[in-house]
Motif scaffolding. Structure first.
Motif, PDB file in Angstrom:
ATOM      1  N   GLU A   1       0.847  -1.196   0.000  1.00  0.00           N
ATOM      2  CA  GLU A   1       0.000   0.000   0.000  1.00  0.00           C
ATOM      3  C   GLU A   1       0.884   1.249   0.000  1.00  0.00           C
ATOM      4  O   GLU A   1       1.906   1.281   0.670  1.00  0.00           O
ATOM      5  N   VAL A   2       0.469   2.275  -0.715  1.00  0.00           N
ATOM      6  CA  VAL A   2       1.248   3.510  -0.788  1.00  0.00           C
ATOM      7  C   VAL A   2       1.438   4.109   0.596  1.00  0.00           C
ATOM      8  O   VAL A   2       2.523   4.544   0.956  1.00  0.00           O
ATOM      9  N   ASP A   3       0.380   4.125   1.381  1.00  0.00           N
ATOM     10  CA  ASP A   3       0.433   4.690   2.726  1.00  0.00           C
ATOM     11  C   ASP A   3       0.239   3.597   3.777  1.00  0.00           C
ATOM     12  O   ASP A   3      -0.390   3.808   4.798  1.00  0.00           O
ATOM     13  N   GLY A   4       0.826   2.445   3.515  1.00  0.00           N
ATOM     14  CA  GLY A   4       0.588   1.251   4.310  1.00  0.00           C
ATOM     15  C   GLY A   4       0.813   1.385   5.797  1.00  0.00           C
ATOM     16  O   GLY A   4      -0.061   1.049   6.593  1.00  0.00           O
TER      17      GLY A   4
ATOM     18  N   VAL B   1      -1.078   4.988   7.232  1.00  0.00           N
ATOM     19  CA  VAL B   1      -2.539   5.119   7.228  1.00  0.00           C
ATOM     20  C   VAL B   1      -3.234   3.762   7.256  1.00  0.00           C
ATOM     21  O   VAL B   1      -4.090   3.513   8.098  1.00  0.00           O
ATOM     22  N   PHE B   2      -2.884   2.879   6.337  1.00  0.00           N
ATOM     23  CA  PHE B   2      -3.607   1.608   6.222  1.00  0.00           C
ATOM     24  C   PHE B   2      -3.550   0.800   7.512  1.00  0.00           C
ATOM     25  O   PHE B   2      -4.543   0.194   7.915  1.00  0.00           O
TER      26      PHE B   2
ATOM     27  N   VAL C   1      -3.621   1.812  10.468  1.00  0.00           N
ATOM     28  CA  VAL C   1      -4.615   2.357  11.405  1.00  0.00           C
ATOM     29  C   VAL C   1      -5.962   1.678  11.164  1.00  0.00           C
ATOM     30  O   VAL C   1      -6.668   1.320  12.109  1.00  0.00           O
ATOM     31  N   TYR C   2      -6.316   1.471   9.900  1.00  0.00           N
ATOM     32  CA  TYR C   2      -7.572   0.792   9.572  1.00  0.00           C
ATOM     33  C   TYR C   2      -7.517  -0.680   9.981  1.00  0.00           C
ATOM     34  O   TYR C   2      -8.527  -1.258  10.389  1.00  0.00           O
ATOM     35  N   VAL C   3      -6.353  -1.293   9.875  1.00  0.00           N
ATOM     36  CA  VAL C   3      -6.192  -2.675  10.343  1.00  0.00           C
ATOM     37  C   VAL C   3      -6.434  -2.735  11.853  1.00  0.00           C
ATOM     38  O   VAL C   3      -7.139  -3.617  12.341  1.00  0.00           O
ATOM     39  N   CYS C   4      -5.870  -1.796  12.577  1.00  0.00           N
ATOM     40  CA  CYS C   4      -6.068  -1.752  14.033  1.00  0.00           C
ATOM     41  C   CYS C   4      -7.535  -1.523  14.373  1.00  0.00           C
ATOM     42  O   CYS C   4      -8.071  -2.143  15.305  1.00  0.00           O
TER      43      CYS C   4
END
Length: 91
Positions: free
Chosen positions: A19-22, A25-26, A28-31
Motif C-alpha cells: 500500500e502507498v500509505d501502508g 494510514v492503512f 490504522v484501519y487494520v487496528c
C-alpha cells in the motif's frame, strides 16, 4: 508483532508494504478492524480488563482466512474513508 502467528504477520507486513500509505494510514484501519472484531469482548470488561485483553489478544489460532477478513474490512474502510475531506493528505 506479538499479536499474530508469524506467517500471518509476514502477510500483514507485505500488505502494508504494498500500500502507498501502508504503515502511516492503512495500518490504522487494520487496528480499527481488529478492535471491531473484538468489540463484544472489550465492551464486556472494565478498563483494566480491556487493557489486559488487548495485551494478549486470542489470535494465536488464527489462519489465513481470519487475516483475510481483517484485511478486507480494513481495505474497505480505507477505500471509503481514506479520501474523506477531514483527512490530511501527506506526500
Amino acid at each position: 508483532m506479538r499479536e499474530l502467528p508469524f506467517p500471518l504477520l509476514v502477510r500483514l507486513w507485505d500488505t502494508c508494504l504494498a500500500e502507498v500509505d501502508g504503515f502511516s494510514v492503512f495500518l490504522v484501519y487494520v487496528c480499527a478492524a481488529l478492535l471491531v472484531r473484538f468489540r463484544g469482548e472489550l465492551l464486556s470488561r472494565d478498563f483494566q480488563g480491556m487493557v489486559m485483553f488487548l495485551q494478549a489478544l486470542p489470535t494465536g489460532g488464527w489462519d489465513g482466512g481470519d487475516l483475510d477478513l481483517l484485511l478486507g474490512q480494513a481495505y474497505m474502510w480505507h477505500t471509503i474513508f481514506g479520501a474523506s475531506p477531514g483527512r490530511s493528505h501527506r506526500t
